[in-house]
Design a protein around this motif. Sequence first.
Motif, PDB file in Angstrom:
ATOM      1  N   ILE A  27       0.971  -1.610  -0.433  1.00 23.60           N
ATOM      2  CA  ILE A  27      -0.144   0.355  -0.005  1.00 23.60           C
ATOM      3  C   ILE A  27       0.496   1.328   0.198  1.00 23.60           C
ATOM      4  O   ILE A  27       0.737   1.873  -0.827  1.00 23.60           O
ATOM      5  CB  ILE A  27      -1.307   0.313   1.058  1.00 23.60           C
ATOM      6  N   PHE A  28       1.971   1.451   0.729  1.00 22.77           N
ATOM      7  CA  PHE A  28       3.095   2.055   0.957  1.00 22.77           C
ATOM      8  C   PHE A  28       3.856   2.710  -0.279  1.00 22.77           C
ATOM      9  O   PHE A  28       4.087   3.962  -0.382  1.00 22.77           O
ATOM     10  CB  PHE A  28       3.674   2.391   1.771  1.00 22.77           C
ATOM     11  N   LYS A  29       3.836   1.723  -1.468  1.00 25.40           N
ATOM     12  CA  LYS A  29       4.522   1.759  -3.327  1.00 25.40           C
ATOM     13  C   LYS A  29       3.721   2.895  -3.713  1.00 25.40           C
ATOM     14  O   LYS A  29       3.812   3.222  -4.742  1.00 25.40           O
ATOM     15  CB  LYS A  29       4.256   0.164  -3.259  1.00 25.40           C
ATOM     16  N   ILE A  30       2.596   2.822  -3.862  1.00 29.75           N
ATOM     17  CA  ILE A  30       0.948   3.628  -3.716  1.00 29.75           C
ATOM     18  C   ILE A  30       2.125   5.326  -4.359  1.00 29.75           C
ATOM     19  O   ILE A  30       1.649   5.451  -2.907  1.00 29.75           O
ATOM     20  CB  ILE A  30      -0.207   3.458  -3.828  1.00 29.75           C
ATOM     21  N   LYS A  31       2.017   5.506  -4.799  1.00 28.54           N
ATOM     22  CA  LYS A  31       2.684   7.021  -5.551  1.00 28.54           C
ATOM     23  C   LYS A  31       1.974   8.119  -4.291  1.00 28.54           C
ATOM     24  O   LYS A  31       2.551   8.937  -3.491  1.00 28.54           O
ATOM     25  CB  LYS A  31       2.662   7.113  -6.648  1.00 28.54           C
ATOM     26  N   ASN A  32       0.751   7.900  -4.505  1.00 24.33           N
ATOM     27  CA  ASN A  32       0.121   9.313  -3.899  1.00 24.33           C
ATOM     28  C   ASN A  32      -1.134   8.793  -3.500  1.00 24.33           C
ATOM     29  O   ASN A  32      -1.670   9.520  -2.844  1.00 24.33           O
ATOM     30  CB  ASN A  32      -0.620  10.348  -5.141  1.00 24.33           C
ATOM     31  N   ILE A  33      -0.546   8.255  -2.245  1.00 22.81           N
ATOM     32  CA  ILE A  33      -1.691   7.047  -1.242  1.00 22.81           C
ATOM     33  C   ILE A  33      -2.408   7.935   0.203  1.00 22.81           C
ATOM     34  O   ILE A  33      -3.142   8.406   0.432  1.00 22.81           O
ATOM     35  CB  ILE A  33      -1.165   6.349  -1.064  1.00 22.81           C
ATOM     36  N   MET A  34      -0.447   9.434   0.171  1.00 21.58           N
ATOM     37  CA  MET A  34      -1.422  10.346   1.175  1.00 21.58           C
ATOM     38  C   MET A  34      -2.193  10.924   0.638  1.00 21.58           C
ATOM     39  O   MET A  34      -3.188  11.658   1.062  1.00 21.58           O
ATOM     40  CB  MET A  34      -0.055  10.713   2.030  1.00 21.58           C
ATOM     41  N   GLU A  35      -2.049  11.217  -0.644  1.00 22.17           N
ATOM     42  CA  GLU A  35      -3.208  12.182  -1.638  1.00 22.17           C
ATOM     43  C   GLU A  35      -4.638  11.454  -1.478  1.00 22.17           C
ATOM     44  O   GLU A  35      -5.216  12.664  -1.821  1.00 22.17           O
ATOM     45  CB  GLU A  35      -2.499  13.013  -3.006  1.00 22.17           C
ATOM     46  N   ILE A  36      -4.911  10.790  -2.157  1.00 23.26           N
ATOM     47  CA  ILE A  36      -6.144  10.032  -2.524  1.00 23.26           C
ATOM     48  C   ILE A  36      -6.681   9.979  -1.117  1.00 23.26           C
ATOM     49  O   ILE A  36      -7.852  10.445  -0.344  1.00 23.26           O
ATOM     50  CB  ILE A  36      -5.333   8.879  -2.682  1.00 23.26           C
ATOM     51  N   ILE A  37      -6.006   9.581   0.493  1.00 27.15           N
ATOM     52  CA  ILE A  37      -6.249   9.566   1.491  1.00 27.15           C
ATOM     53  C   ILE A  37      -6.645  10.297   2.593  1.00 27.15           C
ATOM     54  O   ILE A  37      -7.822  10.764   2.941  1.00 27.15           O
ATOM     55  CB  ILE A  37      -5.845   8.065   2.722  1.00 27.15           C
ATOM     56  N   TYR A  38      -6.421  11.589   2.852  1.00 28.76           N
ATOM     57  CA  TYR A  38      -6.157  12.708   3.165  1.00 28.76           C
ATOM     58  C   TYR A  38      -6.259  14.255   1.792  1.00 28.76           C
ATOM     59  O   TYR A  38      -7.279  15.032   3.131  1.00 28.76           O
ATOM     60  CB  TYR A  38      -4.737  13.083   3.980  1.00 28.76           C
ATOM     61  N   GLY A  39      -6.608  13.845   0.805  1.00 31.18           N
ATOM     62  CA  GLY A  39      -6.887  14.481   0.085  1.00 31.18           C
ATOM     63  C   GLY A  39      -5.871  15.822  -0.486  1.00 31.18           C
ATOM     64  O   GLY A  39      -5.171  15.784   0.440  1.00 31.18           O
TER      65      GLY A  39
END
Lengths: 227, 266
Positions: A215-227
Amino acid sequence: MNEIISFYDVTVKIGQKTILSNIDFKLNRGDFILLIGANGSGKTTLLKTALGFIKPSFGSIIYKNEISGYKDIKNFCGYVPQRLDIDRYFPVIAEDVINFAKPEKNLLNYIIKEFRIKDIIRKPFGMLSGGERQKILLAMALSKKPDILLLDEPNLNLDINAYRDFLRCLLLIKKEFNPTILMVTHLISIIPKMVNRVFVIKDGRIIYKKAPYEIFKIKNIMEIIYG
Amino acid sequence: MDEVVLKSLLMAGLAGLSCGLTGVFIYLMNIPFIGVAIAHSAMAGGIWALIFNLPSKFLAFIASFLTAIFIGPITDRAKTNPNISLSIIFSFVMGIAFLGAGLLEGKNQLVTNFLWGNIFLSGWKDIFFHGVLVIFVIIFIIIFFRQFSVFLFNREIAATLGVNTGFILYFILFLIGIVVTLNLDIIGGLMLFALIITPPSIAYQFTFDLKKFFFISSLSGILGSTGGVILSFIFNLPVSATVVIFMSLLFFISTLFSPKRIRYGE
């Protein structure tokens, strides 16, 4: 057959607005799935659709076990809602809440001991802290001996210690009874042990189904979750 | 004891008991306007029955039950704040009631009974029917106690624990409709709501146990209504108003001595 619940191309519309689009997944017996996404991404709607509180506009949901099809998942699930807006003086104590699910005596004793709730069991439910309430609701959900546990953002309004304590109880259950768990959260920093898949939902669509370490390999994961 | 006094006291006690029991549902579901709307639609039904020379209690029940059914889907789906929708329904049925009252000529006393009640009109037959109703309400509460408890706690959780929440909701509304109708010309549509909501408000000061909550609410209903009737006899005052004022006084006193507040320091 090992599937507990299967979504086939489920779309949910409320009025003109599409809340969930083409949701497609299967949960197998013993799965521990984390459903993560930003606020308003459709997490809670998905959970409530799985529970049958919201009917799909299109697509279908199949509940089944080894022998026969489930007609109503509500009979086989334990549910912990996001939070309960209950008055402090509401005439119910913590023990009453667990007893709503009519637990067997041995199971009740086990829960009281392992969840470490002996000191709060006689307290009014409305007077408990957020973390204590969540543990009592989890104890109630478990008391039903469910095949599947559906948890809606149990971390909401909990401090980190209370949430850790909640996860300790959850992992205990998982180890002891091995229910299927679908847990909704937007907290990615703590992924409980034993989670075997993480679904990422954005704008009503599941965009990733990954193993926790991926899951942490997804580049923009933080952006997806926290906007 | 004078027969009129005896009948009045018995009827007051039964009215207090039935309202005290059903008031628990309204209080804990946090939908006080339901009681108001149903009470006033029963009043409207009763008044319009007089215009068309129909049985007033029957029409009062039909009106209250229809209102209950109409309210059900609104609160059930909760797409708007239920209290907002209910206050609109309340104004609507109030308008219909007073429209009927305005159209009636020569039946002013009967209209007054629906508005303010008249406990002295209670006959033994009324007392018997009310007694039977109260017994049924108590039996239903005992039989469905677990379902009612979890429903009042949280409807979604209730559904996951196998409770038919739709049935329970409509059953409670049906119960409120019957209790309101039977108490309409005893207490009066304008005062009835106080008799429904005050007893559970008193119980709320005393206990965290739902069984005791039902008991204290019932007891407060009986004490408030019979106490009010006795005071009205002694001081020659209008009965319904005295009952409501006395019951409200019991509530104020209960808040002063609330063990819950004393224990939890609030």
